[in-house]
Motif scaffolding. Sequence first.
Motif, short mmCIF file in Angstrom:
data_model
loop_
_atom_site.label_atom_id
_atom_site.label_comp_id
_atom_site.label_asym_id
_atom_site.label_seq_id
_atom_site.Cartn_x
_atom_site.Cartn_y
_atom_site.Cartn_z
N ASN A 1 74.28 17.29 15.12
CA ASN A 1 73.65 18.57 15.47
C ASN A 1 72.41 18.89 14.65
N HIS A 2 72.03 18.01 13.75
CA HIS A 2 70.85 18.25 12.91
C HIS A 2 69.60 18.14 13.78
N PRO A 3 68.65 19.07 13.61
CA PRO A 3 67.43 19.05 14.44
C PRO A 3 66.63 17.75 14.35
N ALA A 4 66.71 17.06 13.21
CA ALA A 4 65.93 15.83 13.05
C ALA A 4 66.65 14.59 13.57
N TYR A 5 67.91 14.72 13.96
CA TYR A 5 68.65 13.55 14.44
C TYR A 5 68.26 13.23 15.87
N LYS A 6 67.94 11.95 16.13
CA LYS A 6 67.45 11.54 17.45
C LYS A 6 68.51 10.78 18.26
N GLY A 7 69.74 10.75 17.75
CA GLY A 7 70.80 10.04 18.48
C GLY A 7 70.69 8.54 18.39
N ASP A 8 69.93 8.03 17.42
CA ASP A 8 69.70 6.60 17.30
C ASP A 8 70.43 5.96 16.11
N SER A 9 71.38 6.68 15.53
CA SER A 9 72.16 6.23 14.37
C SER A 9 71.33 6.08 13.10
N VAL A 10 70.10 6.59 13.10
CA VAL A 10 69.26 6.54 11.90
C VAL A 10 69.36 7.87 11.17
N LEU A 11 69.76 7.79 9.91
CA LEU A 11 69.83 9.00 9.08
C LEU A 11 68.60 9.03 8.18
N THR A 12 67.73 9.94 8.47
CA THR A 12 66.51 10.06 7.68
C THR A 12 66.82 10.72 6.34
N HIS A 13 65.85 10.69 5.45
CA HIS A 13 66.01 11.36 4.15
C HIS A 13 66.27 12.85 4.35
N GLU A 14 65.60 13.43 5.33
CA GLU A 14 65.78 14.87 5.60
C GLU A 14 67.23 15.18 6.00
N ILE A 15 67.78 14.37 6.87
CA ILE A 15 69.15 14.60 7.34
C ILE A 15 70.14 14.42 6.18
N THR A 16 70.00 13.32 5.44
CA THR A 16 70.95 13.07 4.35
C THR A 16 70.82 14.12 3.25
N TYR A 17 69.60 14.55 2.96
CA TYR A 17 69.40 15.59 1.96
C TYR A 17 70.08 16.89 2.40
N ASP A 18 69.84 17.29 3.64
CA ASP A 18 70.44 18.52 4.14
C ASP A 18 71.96 18.43 4.15
N LEU A 19 72.49 17.26 4.50
CA LEU A 19 73.95 17.07 4.50
C LEU A 19 74.51 17.21 3.09
N MET A 20 73.85 16.60 2.12
CA MET A 20 74.34 16.68 0.74
C MET A 20 74.25 18.11 0.20
N ILE A 21 73.21 18.82 0.56
CA ILE A 21 73.09 20.23 0.13
C ILE A 21 74.21 21.05 0.76
N ALA A 22 74.49 20.82 2.05
CA ALA A 22 75.57 21.54 2.71
C ALA A 22 76.92 21.25 2.05
N CYS A 23 77.18 19.98 1.73
CA CYS A 23 78.44 19.61 1.05
C CYS A 23 78.53 20.26 -0.32
N LYS A 24 77.43 20.27 -1.05
CA LYS A 24 77.38 20.89 -2.37
C LYS A 24 77.70 22.38 -2.26
N GLU A 25 77.08 23.04 -1.30
CA GLU A 25 77.28 24.48 -1.13
C GLU A 25 78.72 24.79 -0.73
N ILE A 26 79.32 23.96 0.11
CA ILE A 26 80.71 24.15 0.49
C ILE A 26 81.60 24.01 -0.75
N GLY A 27 81.36 22.97 -1.53
CA GLY A 27 82.16 22.72 -2.73
C GLY A 27 82.01 23.81 -3.77
#
Length: 125
Positions: free
Chosen positions: A34-60
């Motif tokens: 559901n990330h706006p930068a995800y293109k459905g091509d199984s490629v995780l850009t730096h932006e996606i992984t950074y945002d994911l890690m920030i979200a995990c950090k904030e949840i924790g």
Amino acid sequence: VAHAKITKYLDFIEQRAVGKLVTPATWMRNYVHNHPAYKGDSVLTHEITYDLMIACKEIGEGTRHEEDLLGDFFIDPISTSGAYDVKLEGRKVKNDDLMQLVRRYANRQSFSETRKTPADADKVL
């Protein structure tokens, strides 16, 4: 108070076990899909992984609540205020104390199962 917290946590575990709440792995997959930068091509850009890690950090840290992951279970916010006010003791560890600690560790069953002979442990010490 303790009984209520334990009951609440057990309810959380039950909801996860019966599938009412998604697992952390499923939540992360959904986040990426559901990330706006995800293109459905199984490629995780730096932006996606950074945002994911920030979200995990904030949840924790308890500053972000994700309903499908946590349900009505809320993580108490944590804070670093006062975390560095306690000075650590500056004494040096004596060599004999250090060696005693290493020997205790070397004699643990989980460690001793990995070494071949007692002589091998002496080589480490």
